[in-house]
Design a protein around this motif. Sequence first.
Motif, PDB file in Angstrom:
ATOM      1  N   UNK A   1       0.818  -1.178  -0.062  1.00 41.40           N
ATOM      2  CA  UNK A   1      -0.135  -0.056  -0.146  1.00 41.40           C
ATOM      3  C   UNK A   1       0.666   1.309   0.093  1.00 41.40           C
ATOM      4  N   UNK A   2       0.522   2.214  -0.760  1.00 45.62           N
ATOM      5  CA  UNK A   2       1.510   3.402  -1.082  1.00 45.62           C
ATOM      6  C   UNK A   2       0.585   4.609  -0.292  1.00 45.62           C
ATOM      7  N   UNK A   3       1.459   5.221   0.606  1.00 45.18           N
ATOM      8  CA  UNK A   3       1.059   6.459   1.147  1.00 45.18           C
ATOM      9  C   UNK A   3       1.112   7.625   0.306  1.00 45.18           C
ATOM     10  N   UNK A   4      -0.015   8.459   0.699  1.00 47.60           N
ATOM     11  CA  UNK A   4      -0.154   9.607  -0.135  1.00 47.60           C
ATOM     12  C   UNK A   4      -0.443  10.959   0.535  1.00 47.60           C
ATOM     13  N   UNK A   5       0.090  11.902   0.128  1.00 50.79           N
ATOM     14  CA  UNK A   5      -0.241  13.159   0.709  1.00 50.79           C
ATOM     15  C   UNK A   5      -0.866  14.367  -0.127  1.00 50.79           C
ATOM     16  N   UNK A   6      -1.895  14.775   0.320  1.00 51.81           N
ATOM     17  CA  UNK A   6      -2.602  16.053  -0.642  1.00 51.81           C
ATOM     18  C   UNK A   6      -2.525  17.101   0.350  1.00 51.81           C
ATOM     19  N   UNK A   7      -2.675  18.292  -0.413  1.00 46.91           N
ATOM     20  CA  UNK A   7      -2.811  19.338   0.212  1.00 46.91           C
ATOM     21  C   UNK A   7      -3.610  20.402  -0.611  1.00 46.91           C
ATOM     22  N   UNK A   8      -4.134  21.555   0.024  1.00 43.97           N
ATOM     23  CA  UNK A   8      -5.124  22.617  -0.461  1.00 43.97           C
ATOM     24  C   UNK A   8      -5.054  23.905   0.097  1.00 43.97           C
ATOM     25  N   UNK A   9      -4.840  25.127  -0.632  1.00 48.93           N
ATOM     26  CA  UNK A   9      -4.539  26.254  -0.029  1.00 48.93           C
ATOM     27  C   UNK A   9      -5.992  26.915  -0.131  1.00 48.93           C
ATOM     28  N   UNK A  10      -6.519  27.448   0.918  1.00 49.42           N
ATOM     29  CA  UNK A  10      -7.799  27.976   0.950  1.00 49.42           C
ATOM     30  C   UNK A  10      -7.753  29.168   2.041  1.00 49.42           C
ATOM     31  N   UNK A  11      -7.926  30.450   1.589  1.00 50.79           N
ATOM     32  CA  UNK A  11      -7.966  31.895   2.489  1.00 50.79           C
ATOM     33  C   UNK A  11      -7.145  31.828   3.607  1.00 50.79           C
ATOM     34  N   UNK A  17      -3.559  16.592   4.139  1.00 47.94           N
ATOM     35  CA  UNK A  17      -4.323  15.177   4.101  1.00 47.94           C
ATOM     36  C   UNK A  17      -3.537  14.259   3.770  1.00 47.94           C
ATOM     37  N   UNK A  18      -3.506  13.264   4.694  1.00 45.87           N
ATOM     38  CA  UNK A  18      -2.751  11.990   4.491  1.00 45.87           C
ATOM     39  C   UNK A  18      -1.772  11.685   5.272  1.00 45.87           C
ATOM     40  N   UNK A  19      -0.742  11.118   4.650  1.00 42.64           N
ATOM     41  CA  UNK A  19       0.636  10.722   5.283  1.00 42.64           C
ATOM     42  C   UNK A  19       1.541  11.653   5.217  1.00 42.64           C
ATOM     43  N   UNK A  20       2.324  12.272   5.919  1.00 40.74           N
ATOM     44  CA  UNK A  20       3.598  13.144   5.910  1.00 40.74           C
ATOM     45  C   UNK A  20       4.705  12.324   6.442  1.00 40.74           C
TER      46      UNK A  20
END
Length: 97
Positions: A1-11, A17-20
Motif C-alpha cells: 500500500x502506497x501512502x499519499x499526501x494531498x494539500x490545498x490552500x484556501x483563505x 491530508x494523508x501521510x507526511x
Amino acid sequence: MSASLNWEKKEGVLYFQGTLDRETLLPVWQQRKALLADINIIDISALGHIDSTGLALFVHLKAEMEEQNRQFIIRGVSERFQTLITLYDLDEIMNIA
C-alpha cells in the motif's frame, strides 16, 4: 500500500491530508516556497500519520516564514504529533494553535 499526501490552500490556510513522512515529503519540499505564499496557518488535522521528517519540515517552514517576518501557526495537532514535538524538545519554538 502506497501512502499519499494531498494539500490545498484556501483563505490563508494550507491544509494537509494523508501521510507526511519520508516517502511523501519530496513534492512538498520542492514546492514549499509556492505553498507558503499567502498563508499564515497550516492545518494538519486531516493527516493520518506524520513522522520526524514531517516535523523537520515544519521546523524548516517556521524558520523560512520567520525570516520573512511572517506568522506561522500549526493547528489540528494530534496527540501523537504533540508527543513527537515534546520528545524533540520543540514545545517552545513550535507555534501550535
